[in-house]
Design a protein around this motif. Sequence first.
Motif, PDB file in Angstrom:
ATOM      1  N   LEU A 152      21.859 -19.265  58.838  1.00 19.12           N
ATOM      2  CA  LEU A 152      23.212 -19.792  58.736  1.00 19.12           C
ATOM      3  C   LEU A 152      24.179 -18.627  58.930  1.00 19.12           C
ATOM      4  CD1 LEU A 152      24.216 -22.649  58.276  1.00 19.12           C
ATOM      5  CD2 LEU A 152      24.438 -22.128  55.839  1.00 19.12           C
ATOM      6  N   ASP A 153      25.035 -18.742  59.935  1.00 18.43           N
ATOM      7  CA  ASP A 153      25.872 -17.633  60.396  1.00 18.43           C
ATOM      8  C   ASP A 153      27.329 -17.887  60.024  1.00 18.43           C
ATOM      9  OD1 ASP A 153      27.231 -15.671  61.765  1.00 18.43           O
ATOM     10  OD2 ASP A 153      26.491 -16.222  63.751  1.00 18.43           O
ATOM     11  N   LEU A 154      27.828 -17.107  59.058  1.00 19.99           N
ATOM     12  CA  LEU A 154      29.243 -17.168  58.665  1.00 19.99           C
ATOM     13  C   LEU A 154      29.885 -15.819  58.967  1.00 19.99           C
ATOM     14  CD1 LEU A 154      28.027 -19.600  57.050  1.00 19.99           C
ATOM     15  CD2 LEU A 154      29.701 -19.109  55.274  1.00 19.99           C
ATOM     16  N   THR A 155      29.874 -15.425  60.230  1.00 25.82           N
ATOM     17  CA  THR A 155      30.419 -14.130  60.625  1.00 25.82           C
ATOM     18  C   THR A 155      31.390 -14.317  61.780  1.00 25.82           C
ATOM     19  OG1 THR A 155      28.717 -13.603  62.297  1.00 25.82           O
ATOM     20  CG2 THR A 155      28.227 -13.055  59.998  1.00 25.82           C
ATOM     21  N   ARG A 156      32.170 -13.249  62.027  1.00 27.95           N
ATOM     22  CA  ARG A 156      33.159 -13.280  63.099  1.00 27.95           C
ATOM     23  C   ARG A 156      33.298 -11.880  63.695  1.00 27.95           C
ATOM     24  NH1 ARG A 156      36.321 -17.908  62.545  1.00 27.95           N
ATOM     25  NH2 ARG A 156      38.159 -17.096  63.588  1.00 27.95           N
ATOM     26  N   VAL A 157      33.649 -11.822  64.952  1.00 29.55           N
ATOM     27  CA  VAL A 157      34.113 -10.606  65.633  1.00 29.55           C
ATOM     28  C   VAL A 157      33.069  -9.489  65.667  1.00 29.55           C
ATOM     29  CG1 VAL A 157      36.028  -9.005  65.945  1.00 29.55           C
ATOM     30  CG2 VAL A 157      36.437 -11.213  64.892  1.00 29.55           C
ATOM     31  N   ILE A 158      32.141  -9.604  66.528  1.00 28.73           N
ATOM     32  CA  ILE A 158      31.221  -8.598  67.046  1.00 28.73           C
ATOM     33  C   ILE A 158      30.076  -8.230  66.107  1.00 28.73           C
ATOM     34  CG2 ILE A 158      30.944  -6.343  68.140  1.00 28.73           C
ATOM     35  CD1 ILE A 158      33.696  -6.562  69.275  1.00 28.73           C
ATOM     36  N   ALA A 159      30.301  -7.533  65.015  1.00 28.19           N
ATOM     37  CA  ALA A 159      29.168  -6.991  64.249  1.00 28.19           C
ATOM     38  C   ALA A 159      28.231  -8.078  63.754  1.00 28.19           C
ATOM     39  CB  ALA A 159      29.673  -6.148  63.080  1.00 28.19           C
ATOM     40  N   GLY A 160      28.753  -9.022  62.973  1.00 26.52           N
ATOM     41  CA  GLY A 160      27.912 -10.104  62.482  1.00 26.52           C
ATOM     42  C   GLY A 160      27.355 -10.954  63.604  1.00 26.52           C
ATOM     43  N   PRO A 161      28.195 -11.391  64.548  1.00 30.10           N
ATOM     44  CA  PRO A 161      27.665 -12.171  65.668  1.00 30.10           C
ATOM     45  C   PRO A 161      26.615 -11.439  66.498  1.00 30.10           C
ATOM     46  CG  PRO A 161      30.018 -12.543  65.485  1.00 30.10           C
ATOM     47  CD  PRO A 161      29.669 -11.453  64.492  1.00 30.10           C
ATOM     48  N   VAL A 162      26.729 -10.112  66.655  1.00 32.55           N
ATOM     49  CA  VAL A 162      25.688  -9.364  67.359  1.00 32.55           C
ATOM     50  C   VAL A 162      24.368  -9.444  66.598  1.00 32.55           C
ATOM     51  CG1 VAL A 162      24.915  -7.005  67.890  1.00 32.55           C
ATOM     52  CG2 VAL A 162      27.147  -7.793  68.678  1.00 32.55           C
ATOM     53  N   ALA A 163      24.438  -9.356  65.262  1.00 30.42           N
ATOM     54  CA  ALA A 163      23.218  -9.448  64.457  1.00 30.42           C
ATOM     55  C   ALA A 163      22.556 -10.807  64.620  1.00 30.42           C
ATOM     56  CB  ALA A 163      23.549  -9.196  62.985  1.00 30.42           C
ATOM     57  N   THR A 164      23.339 -11.866  64.507  1.00 31.91           N
ATOM     58  CA  THR A 164      22.752 -13.200  64.602  1.00 31.91           C
ATOM     59  C   THR A 164      22.372 -13.541  66.041  1.00 31.91           C
ATOM     60  OG1 THR A 164      25.016 -14.102  64.622  1.00 31.91           O
ATOM     61  CG2 THR A 164      23.850 -14.064  62.509  1.00 31.91           C
ATOM     62  N   ARG A 165      23.080 -12.972  67.014  1.00 27.33           N
ATOM     63  CA  ARG A 165      22.669 -13.115  68.416  1.00 27.33           C
ATOM     64  C   ARG A 165      21.290 -12.504  68.620  1.00 27.33           C
ATOM     65  NH1 ARG A 165      26.351  -9.961  72.730  1.00 27.33           N
ATOM     66  NH2 ARG A 165      25.248  -8.182  71.828  1.00 27.33           N
ATOM     67  N   THR A 166      21.043 -11.380  67.969  1.00 20.58           N
ATOM     68  CA  THR A 166      19.739 -10.724  68.068  1.00 20.58           C
ATOM     69  C   THR A 166      18.653 -11.562  67.401  1.00 20.58           C
ATOM     70  OG1 THR A 166      20.839  -8.568  68.061  1.00 20.58           O
ATOM     71  CG2 THR A 166      18.484  -8.600  67.557  1.00 20.58           C
ATOM     72  N   LEU A 167      18.948 -12.139  66.240  1.00 24.03           N
ATOM     73  CA  LEU A 167      17.972 -12.995  65.568  1.00 24.03           C
ATOM     74  C   LEU A 167      17.675 -14.235  66.404  1.00 24.03           C
ATOM     75  CD1 LEU A 167      19.326 -12.709  61.910  1.00 24.03           C
ATOM     76  CD2 LEU A 167      17.319 -11.562  62.878  1.00 24.03           C
ATOM     77  N   ALA A 168      18.691 -14.770  67.092  1.00 26.71           N
ATOM     78  CA  ALA A 168      18.464 -15.912  67.977  1.00 26.71           C
ATOM     79  C   ALA A 168      17.550 -15.526  69.133  1.00 26.71           C
ATOM     80  CB  ALA A 168      19.801 -16.434  68.503  1.00 26.71           C
ATOM     81  N   LEU A 169      17.741 -14.337  69.669  1.00 26.36           N
ATOM     82  CA  LEU A 169      16.866 -13.846  70.737  1.00 26.36           C
ATOM     83  C   LEU A 169      15.409 -13.847  70.297  1.00 26.36           C
ATOM     84  CD1 LEU A 169      16.479 -12.209  73.478  1.00 26.36           C
ATOM     85  CD2 LEU A 169      16.649 -10.181  72.030  1.00 26.36           C
ATOM     86  N   LEU A 170      15.188 -13.518  69.027  1.00 28.48           N
ATOM     87  CA  LEU A 170      13.829 -13.390  68.499  1.00 28.48           C
ATOM     88  C   LEU A 170      13.250 -14.713  68.020  1.00 28.48           C
ATOM     89  CD1 LEU A 170      14.425 -10.063  66.542  1.00 28.48           C
ATOM     90  CD2 LEU A 170      13.368 -10.354  68.793  1.00 28.48           C
ATOM     91  N   GLY A 171      13.940 -15.813  68.318  1.00 28.18           N
ATOM     92  CA  GLY A 171      13.379 -17.127  68.044  1.00 28.18           C
ATOM     93  C   GLY A 171      13.978 -17.880  66.884  1.00 28.18           C
ATOM     94  N   ALA A 172      14.953 -17.303  66.189  1.00 24.83           N
ATOM     95  CA  ALA A 172      15.559 -17.981  65.047  1.00 24.83           C
ATOM     96  C   ALA A 172      16.458 -19.127  65.516  1.00 24.83           C
ATOM     97  CB  ALA A 172      16.363 -17.000  64.204  1.00 24.83           C
ATOM     98  N   ASP A 173      16.520 -20.174  64.698  1.00 24.46           N
ATOM     99  CA  ASP A 173      17.474 -21.256  64.894  1.00 24.46           C
ATOM    100  C   ASP A 173      18.748 -20.836  64.161  1.00 24.46           C
ATOM    101  OD1 ASP A 173      18.917 -23.567  65.126  1.00 24.46           O
ATOM    102  OD2 ASP A 173      17.631 -24.773  63.813  1.00 24.46           O
ATOM    103  N   VAL A 174      19.736 -20.365  64.911  1.00 21.59           N
ATOM    104  CA  VAL A 174      20.973 -19.844  64.329  1.00 21.59           C
ATOM    105  C   VAL A 174      22.070 -20.887  64.471  1.00 21.59           C
ATOM    106  CG1 VAL A 174      22.700 -18.025  64.398  1.00 21.59           C
ATOM    107  CG2 VAL A 174      20.307 -17.474  64.875  1.00 21.59           C
ATOM    108  N   LEU A 175      22.671 -21.247  63.348  1.00 19.04           N
ATOM    109  CA  LEU A 175      23.791 -22.178  63.339  1.00 19.04           C
ATOM    110  C   LEU A 175      25.014 -21.452  62.796  1.00 19.04           C
ATOM    111  CD1 LEU A 175      24.899 -25.055  63.742  1.00 19.04           C
ATOM    112  CD2 LEU A 175      24.206 -25.543  61.376  1.00 19.04           C
ATOM    113  N   ARG A 176      26.005 -21.286  63.651  1.00 19.10           N
ATOM    114  CA  ARG A 176      27.236 -20.613  63.253  1.00 19.10           C
ATOM    115  C   ARG A 176      28.275 -21.632  62.808  1.00 19.10           C
ATOM    116  NH1 ARG A 176      30.987 -15.995  66.187  1.00 19.10           N
ATOM    117  NH2 ARG A 176      32.931 -16.640  65.214  1.00 19.10           N
ATOM    118  N   ILE A 177      28.975 -21.305  61.712  1.00 16.40           N
ATOM    119  CA  ILE A 177      30.000 -22.183  61.161  1.00 16.40           C
ATOM    120  C   ILE A 177      31.337 -21.455  61.142  1.00 16.40           C
ATOM    121  CG2 ILE A 177      30.760 -23.472  59.134  1.00 16.40           C
ATOM    122  CD1 ILE A 177      27.851 -23.834  58.373  1.00 16.40           C
TER     123      ILE A 177
END
Length: 442
Positions: free
Chosen positions: A210-235
């Motif tokens: 569950l992704d509650l981040t904004r503006v580069i740092a947090g989204p880069v982290a969750t983008r990386t987790l999505a690359l590795l197969g995670a189901d990432v849902l951003r709110i």
Amino acid sequence: MALSAIVPSMDNTVRSGTELLWSALGGDPALVDRVEYGGVSGLLPARLPVMDLARAAVAVAGLAAVEHAGGAGPVRVDDGAVATAFVSERHLRVDGRAPVSFAPLSRFWRTADGWVRTHANYPHHRAALLAALGVREESVEAVAAAMGERKAVEVETAVYAAGGLAVALRTPEEWAAHPQGRVVAARPLLTRERLDEAPPRRRSGPLRVLDLTRVIAGPVATRTLALLGADVLRIDPPGNPELPDQHADTDVGKRTTALDLDRPSDRRTFAELLDGADVLVTGYRPGALDRFDLGRPGLVTARLSAWGDRGPWGGRRGFDSLVQVATGIAVTEGSAQEPGALPAQALDHGTGYLLAASVLRSLTEQRTEGGSRLVRLALAQTAHWLTGTLPRYEPERHLAESEGPLGRLRYAMSPVSYEGGPAGWSRPPGVAGADAPEWLRG
């Protein structure tokens, strides 16, 4: 040429950065041998060791991914790929259109006694900036005039009080003496905690983030987790969505939705999502989400902030560009008279990959040890690590001075050096053409 074929040409500082970050994550030191470095050298040039930070952050994210997956293969880190990813927002094109990274009012401004940098990409931050300055017209000229009448710290204080974002330019020495600078210097790069004895959550499918981040740092982290197969849902809040170009750049691989957590129905939906999540990543200022019940047994929570969660600035909002200005990086990369910037928003990107690595390491440890987990990272802590931990190019260390016929000279020392060799030249340069046409007598 294979990456592994050019490992011997890499400097020891390449490996040392990875070792330092991997140690901060509590990883097995032996796994660092799996990393293979290569690619074009000399990228992301700066006075600070930006490329070393970038390379190491990506390396530990890869190591954590391999470790979590139970793999044994090498982790390949190509400098070209790393440098390109760290400026991913500049390479983005949407139907051929280049992105807009900074709004006109997000920039450096001259004040009566120095400089201020503002961040006004979002409409509510622009409105707060104009209100704090008493400016009715949204124009660069009007804001510049108002800035020129005020001192930098005065602007910083007034804009933050109004809910905006502005930071006065400080030297590294001024930041070290600042109350928040002292707090940051006393804290580790990141913290990792086991909160209880809860068992890890049972997973029947992909990792749920569950992704509650904004503006580069947090989204880069969750983008990386999505690359590795995670189901990432951003709110995001429905009335304050992410900027379109930043969404296009950092939300690849994810799903996104809008929920207003002040509405009871949306709050219930969010609680159900959190009940089913394995990982929660937050990027709002410390305290902003405290009124919501975010704790769940067995959950891995990663909290990202700008300034850290302690000290007088612990509750403040902030962005990479502003942290560079406050911590002295802008002075180091330019000067107090003409501030500069890093060649990439490296605090954001570096912290993002480090955050992804922290989550993966926590999940790996949780498999055998259980426990709800909490990791904390901050852009200011990454800045402190960049400026004070990694070796950096300091030309003064390689300069010397001498008196001679031409006066007092400052000059570059020779790079030719070996044990027992000369420390420098035996004589300074003389006046051109003034020496006799003869050999020295032995």
